[in-house]
Design a protein around this motif. Sequence first.
Motif, PDB file in Angstrom:
ATOM      1  N   ASP A  99     -14.793 -30.145  -1.652  1.00 16.57           N
ATOM      2  CA  ASP A  99     -14.110 -28.942  -1.162  1.00 16.57           C
ATOM      3  C   ASP A  99     -12.878 -29.313  -0.343  1.00 16.57           C
ATOM      4  O   ASP A  99     -11.799 -28.757  -0.537  1.00 16.57           O
ATOM      5  CB  ASP A  99     -15.080 -28.088  -0.337  1.00 16.57           C
ATOM      6  N   GLU A 100     -13.010 -30.274   0.542  1.00 13.50           N
ATOM      7  CA  GLU A 100     -11.889 -30.709   1.378  1.00 13.50           C
ATOM      8  C   GLU A 100     -10.750 -31.254   0.523  1.00 13.50           C
ATOM      9  O   GLU A 100      -9.574 -30.951   0.758  1.00 13.50           O
ATOM     10  CB  GLU A 100     -12.341 -31.762   2.397  1.00 13.50           C
ATOM     11  N   ARG A 101     -11.077 -32.061  -0.486  1.00 14.04           N
ATOM     12  CA  ARG A 101     -10.054 -32.643  -1.360  1.00 14.04           C
ATOM     13  C   ARG A 101      -9.315 -31.548  -2.126  1.00 14.04           C
ATOM     14  O   ARG A 101      -8.089 -31.582  -2.253  1.00 14.04           O
ATOM     15  CB  ARG A 101     -10.668 -33.637  -2.345  1.00 14.04           C
ATOM     16  N   LEU A 102     -10.059 -30.575  -2.633  1.00 15.61           N
ATOM     17  CA  LEU A 102      -9.429 -29.483  -3.369  1.00 15.61           C
ATOM     18  C   LEU A 102      -8.511 -28.673  -2.465  1.00 15.61           C
ATOM     19  O   LEU A 102      -7.386 -28.324  -2.841  1.00 15.61           O
ATOM     20  CB  LEU A 102     -10.495 -28.582  -3.991  1.00 15.61           C
ATOM     21  N   ARG A 103      -8.977 -28.366  -1.266  1.00 16.70           N
ATOM     22  CA  ARG A 103      -8.165 -27.565  -0.337  1.00 16.70           C
ATOM     23  C   ARG A 103      -6.911 -28.319   0.103  1.00 16.70           C
ATOM     24  O   ARG A 103      -5.858 -27.717   0.281  1.00 16.70           O
ATOM     25  CB  ARG A 103      -9.007 -27.113   0.839  1.00 16.70           C
ATOM     26  N   GLN A 104      -7.006 -29.647   0.243  1.00 18.05           N
ATOM     27  CA  GLN A 104      -5.824 -30.458   0.568  1.00 18.05           C
ATOM     28  C   GLN A 104      -4.748 -30.323  -0.508  1.00 18.05           C
ATOM     29  O   GLN A 104      -3.560 -30.401  -0.216  1.00 18.05           O
ATOM     30  CB  GLN A 104      -6.195 -31.935   0.709  1.00 18.05           C
ATOM     31  N   HIS A 105      -5.169 -30.119  -1.727  1.00 18.88           N
ATOM     32  CA  HIS A 105      -4.235 -29.965  -2.847  1.00 18.88           C
ATOM     33  C   HIS A 105      -3.829 -28.506  -3.073  1.00 18.88           C
ATOM     34  O   HIS A 105      -3.066 -28.228  -4.000  1.00 18.88           O
ATOM     35  CB  HIS A 105      -4.856 -30.520  -4.133  1.00 18.88           C
ATOM     36  N   GLY A 106      -4.359 -27.583  -2.281  1.00 24.14           N
ATOM     37  CA  GLY A 106      -4.015 -26.175  -2.424  1.00 24.14           C
ATOM     38  C   GLY A 106      -4.658 -25.501  -3.623  1.00 24.14           C
ATOM     39  O   GLY A 106      -4.194 -24.467  -4.102  1.00 24.14           O
ATOM     40  N   VAL A 107      -5.752 -26.062  -4.101  1.00 20.85           N
ATOM     41  CA  VAL A 107      -6.422 -25.539  -5.294  1.00 20.85           C
ATOM     42  C   VAL A 107      -7.242 -24.291  -4.947  1.00 20.85           C
ATOM     43  O   VAL A 107      -7.988 -24.277  -3.970  1.00 20.85           O
ATOM     44  CB  VAL A 107      -7.334 -26.629  -5.908  1.00 20.85           C
ATOM     45  N   THR A 108      -7.099 -23.268  -5.787  1.00 19.82           N
ATOM     46  CA  THR A 108      -7.874 -22.030  -5.632  1.00 19.82           C
ATOM     47  C   THR A 108      -8.653 -21.672  -6.900  1.00 19.82           C
ATOM     48  O   THR A 108      -9.524 -20.813  -6.857  1.00 19.82           O
ATOM     49  CB  THR A 108      -6.956 -20.846  -5.271  1.00 19.82           C
ATOM     50  N   THR A 109      -8.307 -22.315  -8.012  1.00 20.02           N
ATOM     51  CA  THR A 109      -8.965 -22.043  -9.294  1.00 20.02           C
ATOM     52  C   THR A 109      -9.502 -23.344  -9.871  1.00 20.02           C
ATOM     53  O   THR A 109      -8.787 -24.349  -9.907  1.00 20.02           O
ATOM     54  CB  THR A 109      -7.984 -21.406 -10.301  1.00 20.02           C
ATOM     55  N   LEU A 110     -10.747 -23.304 -10.334  1.00 23.93           N
ATOM     56  CA  LEU A 110     -11.373 -24.472 -10.956  1.00 23.93           C
ATOM     57  C   LEU A 110     -11.685 -24.160 -12.414  1.00 23.93           C
ATOM     58  O   LEU A 110     -12.244 -23.106 -12.731  1.00 23.93           O
ATOM     59  CB  LEU A 110     -12.656 -24.850 -10.221  1.00 23.93           C
ATOM     60  N   VAL A 111     -11.359 -25.104 -13.278  1.00 22.19           N
ATOM     61  CA  VAL A 111     -11.633 -25.007 -14.706  1.00 22.19           C
ATOM     62  C   VAL A 111     -12.671 -26.084 -15.013  1.00 22.19           C
ATOM     63  O   VAL A 111     -12.457 -27.254 -14.719  1.00 22.19           O
ATOM     64  CB  VAL A 111     -10.354 -25.220 -15.533  1.00 22.19           C
ATOM     65  N   THR A 134     -22.454 -26.993  -9.854  1.00 20.77           N
ATOM     66  CA  THR A 134     -21.158 -27.185  -9.185  1.00 20.77           C
ATOM     67  C   THR A 134     -20.383 -25.876  -9.161  1.00 20.77           C
ATOM     68  O   THR A 134     -19.789 -25.513  -8.136  1.00 20.77           O
ATOM     69  CB  THR A 134     -20.353 -28.285  -9.897  1.00 20.77           C
ATOM     70  N   ALA A 135     -20.402 -25.145 -10.261  1.00 22.16           N
ATOM     71  CA  ALA A 135     -19.670 -23.880 -10.338  1.00 22.16           C
ATOM     72  C   ALA A 135     -20.234 -22.834  -9.385  1.00 22.16           C
ATOM     73  O   ALA A 135     -19.483 -22.094  -8.743  1.00 22.16           O
ATOM     74  CB  ALA A 135     -19.695 -23.352 -11.773  1.00 22.16           C
ATOM     75  N   ARG A 136     -21.547 -22.766  -9.275  1.00 21.08           N
ATOM     76  CA  ARG A 136     -22.140 -21.782  -8.359  1.00 21.08           C
ATOM     77  C   ARG A 136     -21.720 -22.062  -6.914  1.00 21.08           C
ATOM     78  O   ARG A 136     -21.368 -21.140  -6.170  1.00 21.08           O
ATOM     79  CB  ARG A 136     -23.659 -21.775  -8.495  1.00 21.08           C
ATOM     80  N   ALA A 137     -21.733 -23.327  -6.530  1.00 25.83           N
ATOM     81  CA  ALA A 137     -21.291 -23.684  -5.176  1.00 25.83           C
ATOM     82  C   ALA A 137     -19.810 -23.357  -5.003  1.00 25.83           C
ATOM     83  O   ALA A 137     -19.398 -22.846  -3.953  1.00 25.83           O
ATOM     84  CB  ALA A 137     -21.558 -25.158  -4.906  1.00 25.83           C
ATOM     85  N   ALA A 138     -19.012 -23.626  -6.027  1.00 22.65           N
ATOM     86  CA  ALA A 138     -17.577 -23.328  -5.957  1.00 22.65           C
ATOM     87  C   ALA A 138     -17.340 -21.826  -5.790  1.00 22.65           C
ATOM     88  O   ALA A 138     -16.482 -21.410  -5.004  1.00 22.65           O
ATOM     89  CB  ALA A 138     -16.877 -23.841  -7.215  1.00 22.65           C
TER      90      ALA A 138
END
Length: 181
Positions: free
Chosen positions: A105-117, A130-134
Amino acid sequence: MTAPHTAESGPALDPARTALVLVDLMDRIVALSLEPRKGTEVLVTAEELASRFRSAGALVVLVRVERPGVPEQPPGSGLVAGLLQDGDVEIVKRTIGAFQATGLDERLRQHGVTTLVFGGIATNLGVESTARAAGDLGYDLVFVEDAMAAFTAAEHEASVRLDFPRLGTVVTAAQVRFTTD
């Protein structure tokens, strides 16, 4: 997701705010007996997606599992050779999902990510967990059906037909597109 979409086209993804998350594409897992497609087929589609994401400037996250409490991991526990590229993020998980105690989560937020594919193996285990947690963390979710497989076709179908539509958008690899396309 920034633009409206139809079932035919899929959402228009902003590459600056989107990450491709590929779960457990390791030799020993890709080699398992899987349905509705072989692990090697999932791998080919995942590699094509990863290349498209990298070309668009979107983040690629590769997740692999390690068994906790063992002195040595089983053979084939690394990511499939050549999958990890410069600029990708590798996450090592020790649970079914990739968010528990991994820093994902921290790594994704550092990159400004809001959508996961999502893609990977197994559809109903590592990918879905993983998707449910996301989703709980507020990410928008997209599921690439033909970039996934499970131990049985029924398990795969239950996830992509029943669960994933409640969590996000289900597409095929051909429907994945960026706002820059």
